[in-house]
Design a protein around this motif. Sequence first.
Motif, PDB file in Angstrom:
ATOM      1  N   CYS A  10       8.979   9.628  -1.804  1.00  0.00           N
ATOM      2  CA  CYS A  10       8.976  11.083  -2.179  1.00  0.00           C
ATOM      3  C   CYS A  10       7.664  11.742  -2.358  1.00  0.00           C
ATOM      4  O   CYS A  10       6.926  11.264  -3.223  1.00  0.00           O
ATOM      5  N   GLY A  11       7.291  12.628  -1.389  1.00  0.00           N
ATOM      6  CA  GLY A  11       6.190  13.333  -1.657  1.00  0.00           C
ATOM      7  C   GLY A  11       5.096  12.638  -0.613  1.00  0.00           C
ATOM      8  O   GLY A  11       3.868  13.362  -0.574  1.00  0.00           O
ATOM      9  N   LYS A  12       5.341  11.696  -0.043  1.00  0.00           N
ATOM     10  CA  LYS A  12       4.158  11.360   0.616  1.00  0.00           C
ATOM     11  C   LYS A  12       4.471  11.027   2.153  1.00  0.00           C
ATOM     12  O   LYS A  12       3.902  10.407   2.960  1.00  0.00           O
ATOM     13  N   PHE A  13       5.654  11.707   2.580  1.00  0.00           N
ATOM     14  CA  PHE A  13       6.095  11.384   3.877  1.00  0.00           C
ATOM     15  C   PHE A  13       5.028  11.880   5.072  1.00  0.00           C
ATOM     16  O   PHE A  13       4.464  12.912   4.505  1.00  0.00           O
ATOM     17  N   PRO A  14       4.750  11.319   5.897  1.00  0.00           N
ATOM     18  CA  PRO A  14       5.356  10.226   6.692  1.00  0.00           C
ATOM     19  C   PRO A  14       4.936   8.920   6.307  1.00  0.00           C
ATOM     20  O   PRO A  14       5.156   7.853   6.999  1.00  0.00           O
ATOM     21  N   ARG A  15       4.315   8.832   5.030  1.00  0.00           N
ATOM     22  CA  ARG A  15       3.751   7.370   4.638  1.00  0.00           C
ATOM     23  C   ARG A  15       5.170   6.600   3.952  1.00  0.00           C
ATOM     24  O   ARG A  15       5.974   7.537   3.398  1.00  0.00           O
ATOM     25  N   ALA A  16       5.318   5.566   4.150  1.00  0.00           N
ATOM     26  CA  ALA A  16       6.489   4.755   3.546  1.00  0.00           C
ATOM     27  C   ALA A  16       6.035   3.356   3.145  1.00  0.00           C
ATOM     28  O   ALA A  16       4.815   2.754   3.629  1.00  0.00           O
ATOM     29  N   ALA A  17       6.409   2.594   2.204  1.00  0.00           N
ATOM     30  CA  ALA A  17       6.317   1.326   1.938  1.00  0.00           C
ATOM     31  C   ALA A  17       7.301   0.356   2.961  1.00  0.00           C
ATOM     32  O   ALA A  17       8.388   0.880   3.350  1.00  0.00           O
ATOM     33  N   ASN A  18       6.528  -0.619   3.546  1.00  0.00           N
ATOM     34  CA  ASN A  18       7.137  -1.703   4.604  1.00  0.00           C
ATOM     35  C   ASN A  18       7.262  -2.683   3.789  1.00  0.00           C
ATOM     36  O   ASN A  18       6.137  -3.640   3.641  1.00  0.00           O
ATOM     37  N   HIS A  19       8.599  -3.305   3.678  1.00  0.00           N
ATOM     38  CA  HIS A  19       8.891  -4.593   2.794  1.00  0.00           C
ATOM     39  C   HIS A  19       8.638  -5.718   4.065  1.00  0.00           C
ATOM     40  O   HIS A  19       9.729  -5.486   5.026  1.00  0.00           O
ATOM     41  N   HIS A  20       8.000  -6.563   3.994  1.00  0.00           N
ATOM     42  CA  HIS A  20       8.063  -7.659   5.084  1.00  0.00           C
ATOM     43  C   HIS A  20       7.721  -9.118   4.813  1.00  0.00           C
ATOM     44  O   HIS A  20       7.688  -9.264   3.543  1.00  0.00           O
ATOM     45  N   ALA A  21       7.779  -9.857   5.552  1.00  0.00           N
ATOM     46  CA  ALA A  21       7.739 -11.446   5.270  1.00  0.00           C
ATOM     47  C   ALA A  21       6.718 -11.707   4.178  1.00  0.00           C
ATOM     48  O   ALA A  21       6.878 -12.582   2.964  1.00  0.00           O
ATOM     49  N   ASP A  22       5.481 -10.989   4.175  1.00  0.00           N
ATOM     50  CA  ASP A  22       4.461 -11.456   3.505  1.00  0.00           C
ATOM     51  C   ASP A  22       4.169 -10.522   2.134  1.00  0.00           C
ATOM     52  O   ASP A  22       3.239 -10.615   1.690  1.00  0.00           O
ATOM     53  N   GLY A  23       5.116  -9.615   2.202  1.00  0.00           N
ATOM     54  CA  GLY A  23       4.723  -8.622   1.071  1.00  0.00           C
ATOM     55  C   GLY A  23       5.275  -7.223   1.334  1.00  0.00           C
ATOM     56  O   GLY A  23       6.076  -7.025   2.085  1.00  0.00           O
TER      57      GLY A  23
END
Length: 404
Positions: free
Chosen positions: A30-43
């Motif tokens: 929230c507040g950072k769109f279009p940034r997001a965290a992406n959870h993936h295999a290595d972190g």
Amino acid sequence: MDFDALFSEQLDALKAEGNYRYFAELERQCGKFPRAANHHADGVRDVTVWCSNDYLGMGQHPKVIAAMCEAVERCGTGAGGTRNISGTNHDHLLLERELADLHGKEAALLFTSGYVSNWAALSTLGSRLKDCIILSDAGNHASMIEGIRHSRAHKVIWKHNDVADLEEKLAACPANAPKIVAFESVYSMDGDVAPIREIVEVAEKYGAMTYLDEVHAVGLYGPRGGGISERDGIADRITLIEGTLGKAFGVVGGYITGSHALCDFIRSFASGFIFTTALPPAVAAAARASIRHLKESDSERLRHQQQVARLRAALDRAGIPHMRNPSHIVPVMIKDPVKTRMLANYLMDEWGIYVQPINYPTVPKGTERLRFTPSPLHSDEDIERLVAALSHLWKQCAVAHAVA
Ligand SMILES: *Cc1c(COP(=O)(O)O)cnc(C)c1O
């Protein structure tokens, strides 16, 4: 029976075609769109989202968040029932009035999603109107197709956006049969726009009702965000306008608007309206805040169009072909599912740019693509970075091509 083996067989076939779908696991911030965290295999990594349908970033708008929080504090979380049995909350009715006003209609009816609204409305109309014929644009969304199929009404498909073909098919229908012309305003994958006025005129000539899906236009077009039909001053001649609260309005839910009698008819007979728990009041309150804001504020729409134009111009300068259209959707055709996925993976892994590969059955085979949706919150630097990444890829592909 080994059911898992049966499942795997079909999944393996999907994988072999390149049409298996991998979902990116995101955590929106929230507040950072279009940034997001992406959870993936290595972190976990930060990515820039380039394919969101939260077209204006309203999902993080302070007014929308405040309205949702206020309503949760006031009403609690859920609606408490179906609309029929204790679930109709004051916030639902306020929202329905807001939606009716948005499209200049007498009434509106809420559903749990746009998909459900199309499915329920078309299946009810098609099955309850005796001898009904539904004339469906060839490019219509899965939710309309499924609704029509479920209605078991006679279906006639007309060529995409082709008014002459529609007229020919209307003329061939029995004069006294109820006819419904079903189409969209902005088509979400090619970004092209229907000739609404011409379609309405032909439909009126043959006494057909018009059913317009404005899902990819509400909030975005028209002086108050009423969609292309508002922009073109034709909304009052369309029998039913359908939309979503989940895309430009940034929340979730779907709706139809039309006459009192039409909405009452769907309300009374649509299984997909009746037998499901109503949307949480807080969702309705948030959606209403979003609609109200966009009825009055043009700045998001203006900046949206500016950033769309900026991305197109930057792609042109870099020599990256993209599909021309009059909307906010920027498709870059790759025409192969495996290549599209490779490019998307590379953008994600090397550049932190997230664009979901679009493959069959969302689009026809051989028209696989990357579909970019710039928002008012994508900065000029975001656009430059995306085009730099694509240019880099295009050069590599050219080299690979030359060597091969
Ligand atoms: C997304 C979409 C819908 C469904 O709306 P949801 O609210 O996401 O269920 C309906 N019609 C079209 C054209 C769509 O693209």
